[in-house]
Design a protein around this motif. Sequence first.
Motif, PDB file in Angstrom:
ATOM      1  N   PHE A 168       0.748  -1.079  -0.071  1.00  0.00           N
ATOM      2  CA  PHE A 168       0.206   0.047  -0.149  1.00  0.00           C
ATOM      3  C   PHE A 168       0.783   1.131  -0.078  1.00  0.00           C
ATOM      4  O   PHE A 168       0.356   2.404   0.421  1.00  0.00           O
ATOM      5  CB  PHE A 168      -0.873   0.174   0.920  1.00  0.00           C
ATOM      6  N   ASN A 210      -4.177   4.209  -1.130  1.00  0.00           N
ATOM      7  CA  ASN A 210      -4.166   2.747  -1.831  1.00  0.00           C
ATOM      8  C   ASN A 210      -5.151   1.658  -0.918  1.00  0.00           C
ATOM      9  O   ASN A 210      -5.549   1.018  -1.475  1.00  0.00           O
ATOM     10  CB  ASN A 210      -2.649   2.455  -1.688  1.00  0.00           C
ATOM     11  N   SER A 214      -7.995  -0.394  -2.864  1.00  0.00           N
ATOM     12  CA  SER A 214      -8.287  -1.992  -2.507  1.00  0.00           C
ATOM     13  C   SER A 214      -9.582  -2.122  -1.778  1.00  0.00           C
ATOM     14  O   SER A 214     -10.180  -2.994  -2.353  1.00  0.00           O
ATOM     15  CB  SER A 214      -6.991  -2.357  -1.774  1.00  0.00           C
ATOM     16  N   GLN A 223     -13.504  -8.399  -5.191  1.00  0.00           N
ATOM     17  CA  GLN A 223     -12.571  -9.161  -4.738  1.00  0.00           C
ATOM     18  C   GLN A 223     -13.123  -9.735  -3.273  1.00  0.00           C
ATOM     19  O   GLN A 223     -14.093  -8.974  -2.846  1.00  0.00           O
ATOM     20  CB  GLN A 223     -11.394  -8.399  -4.431  1.00  0.00           C
ATOM     21  N   TRP A 227      -9.200 -11.197   0.579  1.00  0.00           N
ATOM     22  CA  TRP A 227      -8.062 -10.413  -0.343  1.00  0.00           C
ATOM     23  C   TRP A 227      -7.177  -9.366   0.288  1.00  0.00           C
ATOM     24  O   TRP A 227      -5.817  -9.339   0.097  1.00  0.00           O
ATOM     25  CB  TRP A 227      -8.746  -9.886  -1.648  1.00  0.00           C
ATOM     26  N   ILE A 228      -7.693  -8.566   1.103  1.00  0.00           N
ATOM     27  CA  ILE A 228      -6.929  -7.519   1.720  1.00  0.00           C
ATOM     28  C   ILE A 228      -5.562  -7.892   2.594  1.00  0.00           C
ATOM     29  O   ILE A 228      -4.600  -7.520   2.653  1.00  0.00           O
ATOM     30  CB  ILE A 228      -7.786  -6.750   2.819  1.00  0.00           C
ATOM     31  N   LEU A 231      -3.238  -9.513   0.162  1.00  0.00           N
ATOM     32  CA  LEU A 231      -2.499  -8.401  -0.285  1.00  0.00           C
ATOM     33  C   LEU A 231      -1.252  -7.799   0.652  1.00  0.00           C
ATOM     34  O   LEU A 231      -0.069  -7.726   0.334  1.00  0.00           O
ATOM     35  CB  LEU A 231      -3.210  -7.233  -0.674  1.00  0.00           C
ATOM     36  N   ARG A 237       2.823  -4.094  -4.407  1.00  0.00           N
ATOM     37  CA  ARG A 237       1.747  -2.977  -4.700  1.00  0.00           C
ATOM     38  C   ARG A 237       1.055  -3.277  -6.184  1.00  0.00           C
ATOM     39  O   ARG A 237       0.047  -2.552  -6.199  1.00  0.00           O
ATOM     40  CB  ARG A 237       2.880  -1.859  -4.660  1.00  0.00           C
ATOM     41  N   ALA A 240      -2.320  -4.889  -5.977  1.00  0.00           N
ATOM     42  CA  ALA A 240      -3.280  -4.280  -4.725  1.00  0.00           C
ATOM     43  C   ALA A 240      -4.439  -3.076  -5.942  1.00  0.00           C
ATOM     44  O   ALA A 240      -3.948  -2.970  -7.249  1.00  0.00           O
ATOM     45  CB  ALA A 240      -2.669  -3.457  -4.061  1.00  0.00           C
ATOM     46  N   GLY A 241      -5.241  -2.693  -5.309  1.00  0.00           N
ATOM     47  CA  GLY A 241      -6.290  -1.744  -5.867  1.00  0.00           C
ATOM     48  C   GLY A 241      -5.359  -0.406  -6.183  1.00  0.00           C
ATOM     49  O   GLY A 241      -4.311  -0.077  -5.912  1.00  0.00           O
TER      50      GLY A 241
END
Length: 268
Positions: A168, A210, A214, A223, A227-228, A231, A237, A240-241
């Motif tokens: 992130f 960031n 995500s 997702q 998923w978090i 990540l 990075r 990630a979203g």
Amino acid sequence: MAAPLRRYAMGVEYDGGEFSGWQRLVRPGEPDLRGEATVQSTLEDALSFVAGGRVDVTCAGRTDAGVHASCQVVHFDSSAQRDLRGWVLGTTSRLPPSVCVRWCVPVAADFHARFSARARRYRYRILNRSVRPALQRQYLTWERRPLDADAMHRAAQALLGENDFSAFRTVHCQAPHARRDLQYIGVRRDGEVVEMEVQANAFLHHMVRNIVGSLLMVGRGEQPEAWIGELLAGRDRTVAGPTAPSSGLVFVGPRYPADCQLPAEVTF
């Protein structure tokens, strides 16, 4: 005989929309040939006028272009003899409408706006409806697709504690390491607004935006909640979203130990 230097702490509120971030882009006293206004240079110019001499400030946490602050804390040293009301009202009178000084208090000589802080708080607000905003648009991010705020909240809890937040941080982040202690994170819905609040000992460059980027993917159902955490563990990075827009982000302020004797809103 010259008056001794005194150190002051100041609470500053600003709308970051018209600034190129917090940090001064040139060295003190040098002309800014690029014409890019920053909050720091704008505040220093106003303070210097009130003090009758050059004043430089140090902040609790730098903010990016477009990011707002409800109580940024700075410290500065000056030998000018001004009462606290004079520092507050005099400086504010020299600032644009997008910036104001909320309070000013004398502090110990070893107080440091950045290093004395034990935590920092941010808030991110998302207008979640099918039509873009007209009012308050500079303080919101718009998401037209339905968001599951409860799922976002549950997913975010995987970030709590001291972790490596490489997934992130921006590639431009200059921090020597990515470990941060995330002390609180919560996502809730209030009508059409989804709001995230987060507190940590410190943040990486673009870390909050960031995380939001995500979490939005989780909220839209793109997702799963797990998923978090994946990540975070993966520290990559690139998977990630995307970085969420700056407009929805407000630096609520730092927090200091009680012995710093600052206003309650910035004290543990």
